[in-house]
Design an enzyme around this catalytic site. Structure first.
Site, mmCIF file in Angstrom:
data_model
loop_
_atom_site.group_PDB
_atom_site.id
_atom_site.type_symbol
_atom_site.label_atom_id
_atom_site.label_comp_id
_atom_site.label_asym_id
_atom_site.label_seq_id
_atom_site.Cartn_x
_atom_site.Cartn_y
_atom_site.Cartn_z
ATOM 1 N N GLU A 1 -24.159 42.574 33.010
ATOM 2 C CA GLU A 1 -25.613 42.533 32.296
ATOM 3 C C GLU A 1 -26.445 43.233 33.335
ATOM 4 O O GLU A 1 -27.547 43.030 34.119
ATOM 5 C CB GLU A 1 -26.460 41.520 32.277
ATOM 6 C CG GLU A 1 -25.783 40.225 30.583
ATOM 7 C CD GLU A 1 -26.932 38.810 31.076
ATOM 8 O OE1 GLU A 1 -28.123 39.157 31.265
ATOM 9 O OE2 GLU A 1 -26.639 38.397 30.020
ATOM 10 N N GLU B 1 -21.012 35.526 26.769
ATOM 11 C CA GLU B 1 -20.947 34.345 26.978
ATOM 12 C C GLU B 1 -22.636 34.064 25.484
ATOM 13 O O GLU B 1 -22.948 35.212 25.316
ATOM 14 C CB GLU B 1 -22.813 34.231 28.166
ATOM 15 C CG GLU B 1 -21.885 34.721 29.454
ATOM 16 C CD GLU B 1 -24.016 35.058 30.680
ATOM 17 O OE1 GLU B 1 -24.147 34.717 30.036
ATOM 18 O OE2 GLU B 1 -22.912 35.760 31.584
HETATM 19 C C1 PNW Z 1 -27.460 35.822 31.963
HETATM 20 N N1 PNW Z 1 -32.715 37.411 29.892
HETATM 21 O O1 PNW Z 1 -28.784 35.991 32.384
HETATM 22 C C2 PNW Z 1 -26.435 35.584 32.414
HETATM 23 O O2 PNW Z 1 -25.087 36.285 32.843
HETATM 24 C C3 PNW Z 1 -26.078 34.672 33.292
HETATM 25 O O3 PNW Z 1 -25.800 33.944 34.998
HETATM 26 C C4 PNW Z 1 -27.735 33.341 32.789
HETATM 27 O O4 PNW Z 1 -27.031 31.988 34.044
HETATM 28 C C5 PNW Z 1 -27.122 33.169 32.199
HETATM 29 O O5 PNW Z 1 -27.211 34.291 31.313
HETATM 30 C C6 PNW Z 1 -28.368 32.520 31.812
HETATM 31 O O6 PNW Z 1 -29.720 33.194 32.121
HETATM 32 C C7 PNW Z 1 -29.810 36.422 31.557
HETATM 33 O O7 PNW Z 1 -34.433 37.187 30.505
HETATM 34 C C8 PNW Z 1 -30.779 36.486 32.175
HETATM 35 O O8 PNW Z 1 -33.371 37.378 28.423
HETATM 36 C C9 PNW Z 1 -32.418 36.414 31.450
HETATM 37 C C10 PNW Z 1 -32.154 36.742 30.314
HETATM 38 C C11 PNW Z 1 -30.771 36.889 29.880
HETATM 39 C C12 PNW Z 1 -29.574 36.624 30.232
#
Ligand code: PNW
Length: 485
Positions: free
Chosen positions: A202, A391
């Site tokens: 990401e 994921e």
């Molecule tokens: C992902 N958003 O993060 C990450 O790859 C993981 O480490 C994390 O724990 C998981 O998703 C759950 O949050 C994100 O704001 C963080 O859209 C924020 C966003 C999306 C994914």
């Protein structure tokens, strides 16, 4: 015979055990006759997995020569993380990885996506490697293989060595090169047993949240020109990493990104709205997936950036677009709903209704059709030949019942609805080959600390006890039967 599940038994821990027993016996046989095949089946050989990341679960931050990362610094800065939680101990996975592999085995997953902490392998980011750091991952790989689970590491899941941050982090043109050196070094030493690697997790999230909004490490709120340059360095690191892994690893080693694309969903599935959704998806991913797949910054992106556009060369664009063996995408939400309009740019955003359902975090809007449109866009817009959902999952207000079990009916509902749309994609021939559920267990959810729980297993962080939730029993059935249940 499958264990008989009664209404009464469901209300107890024994009830969950009975659900598990069903998966382990008669239910474990995938339906094989064509007569039994329904619109819920996944293709044979579909790669069911689960995912975690190093800083979120490992703990042991000062052990075996690990250097500090930007997340150590950030989480130790008061006020940055809910309840000032840190990843110092996290799930203590560094010491409990064998127990955690057994949780995976009980689920029946065929693959595990974990991440390697760069500051364990190169405590200063570059220079002298720390053999003890890599040794931890080598032992993890062996343990997974001994249990019939394919290890698929991600080389960067946000824990940049602090020493590199001190020299500018992703704003520095040296960081992409340092990443490639670390990636090549690591892949060379694991590729005797590891056949697939993901580069960076990401880029969109760690750049936007860490360099523009300041709510993730390193906590910067930079002006657009500097954000654009950091973003360019991140995608460049991906391309250089792909090349370094190919050069250093055993022949045939496969590699791809694990990106979080913005998924634009057609508000109604008519040909014109679908076309608009494709245009919107290409444009809204211009700084990430689009440049990686096409080797160019779109005119729309460059026009919007104006004088703040990143500085780049044609050679860098070619590196960024180095061919990959598969594309990994994290899918949680429909980023936006769009509709067709006459005239440029051909699409317009449709606002979310105020009562649009969401899970426990504000950004976690529920929209299962994102799980269909995400992979389909990758295939239709860019011709992706092999796609992995690296994921998917959700946090929920999990409450252990008096018997200790978490009956996370909402997470089961969320997963079932998303998997139904993923099945739809496979049935229509979209080449989705794998799915990695986030996450194996509750863990350090970045700025939310431990209060936001994404796990299939509940973790009591005072005792480190892991307990399967209802969703774990659900996922076990999905995997055993290779179908949405
Ligand atoms: C992902 N958003 O993060 C990450 O790859 C993981 O480490 C994390 O724990 C998981 O998703 C759950 O949050 C994100 O704001 C963080 O859209 C924020 C966003 C999306 C994914």
């Amino acid at each position: 015979m499958a264990a008989r599940i009664t209404r009464r038994s469901l209300g107890t821990v024994a009830g969950l055990a009975a659900l598990g027993a069903a998966a382990g016996t008669a239910g474990a046989q995938p339906d094989s006759t064509s007569r039994d095949r329904t619109a819920r089946d996944f293709p044979e050989g579909f790669l069911w997995g689960t995912a975690t990341s190093s800083y979120q679960i490992e703990g042991a931050v000062n052990e075996d020569g690990r250097g500090p990362s930007v997340w150590d610094s950030f989480s130790h800065t008061p006020g940055k993380i809910r309840s000032n939680h840190t990843g110092d101990v996290a799930n203590d996975h560094y010491h409990r990885f064998k127990e955690d592999v057994q949780l995976m085995k009980a689920l029946g997953v065929r693959a595990y996506r974990f991440s390697i902490a760069w500051p364990r392998v190169f405590p200063q980011g570059t220079g002298a490697p720390n053999p003890k750091g890599l040794d931890f991952y080598s032992r993890l790989v062996d343990e997974l293989l001994a249990n019939g689970i394919e290890p698929i590491p991600t080389l960067y899941h946000w824990d940049l060595p602090q020493a590199l941050q001190d020299r500018g982090g992703w704003e520095s043109p040296d960081t992409p090169r340092a990443f490639a050196d670390y990636a090549g070094y690591t892949a060379a030493r694991l590729s005797d047993r590891v056949g697939r690697f993901f580069t960076l997790n990401e880029m969109a999230a760690f750049i936007e949240l860490g360099y523009a909004l300041g709510i993730h490490a390193p906590g910067l709120k930079l002006p657009p020109a500097r954000v654009n340059q950091a973003r360019h360095h991140a995608v460049l690191a991906h391309g250089l990493g792909v090349q370094a892994i190919r050069a250093a690893a055993r022949a045939g080693t496969r590699v791809g990104p694990a990106e979080n694309i913005s998924i634009c969903v057609p508000v109604i599935e008519t040909p014109e709205h679908i076309r608009a959704a494709e245009l919107a998806t290409r444009e809204t991913n211009a700084g990430y997936m689009t440049v990686m797949m096409e080797g160019l910054y779109t005119n729309g992106f460059l026009a919007a950036a104006g004088a703040d556009a990143p500085k780049f060369t044609a050679e860098e664009l070619a590196i960024i677009a180095s061919p990959v063996d598969f594309v990994g995408v994290n899918i949680y939400v429909p980023t936006r709903y769009v509709r067709a309009i006459d005239g440029p740019p051909g699409f317009a955003e449709v606002p979310f209704s105020r009562t649009h359902p969401k899970m426990e975090l504000d950004w976690l809007r529920v929209g299962p059709e994102a799980m269909y449109w995400g992979p389909r866009h990758l295939s239709r817009i860019w011709g992706a030949k092999e796609i992995h959902v690296t994921e998917n999952g959700c946090s929920a207000a999990d409450q252990p019942a008096p018997d200790g079990t978490v009956y996370d009916t909402d997470r089961v509902m969320y997963l079932r609805s998303y998997l139904t749309q993923l099945q739809r994609a496979t049935a229509e021939g979209v080449p989705v080959r794998g799915y990695f559920l986030w996450s194996l267990m509750d863990n350090f959810e970045w700025a939310e600390g431990y209060e936001s729980r994404f796990g299939l297993h509940h973790v009591d962080f005072a005792t480190q006890k892991r307990t399967p939730k209802l969703s774990a029993a659900f996922y076990r059935e999905v995997i055993a039967r290779n179908r949405v249940m």
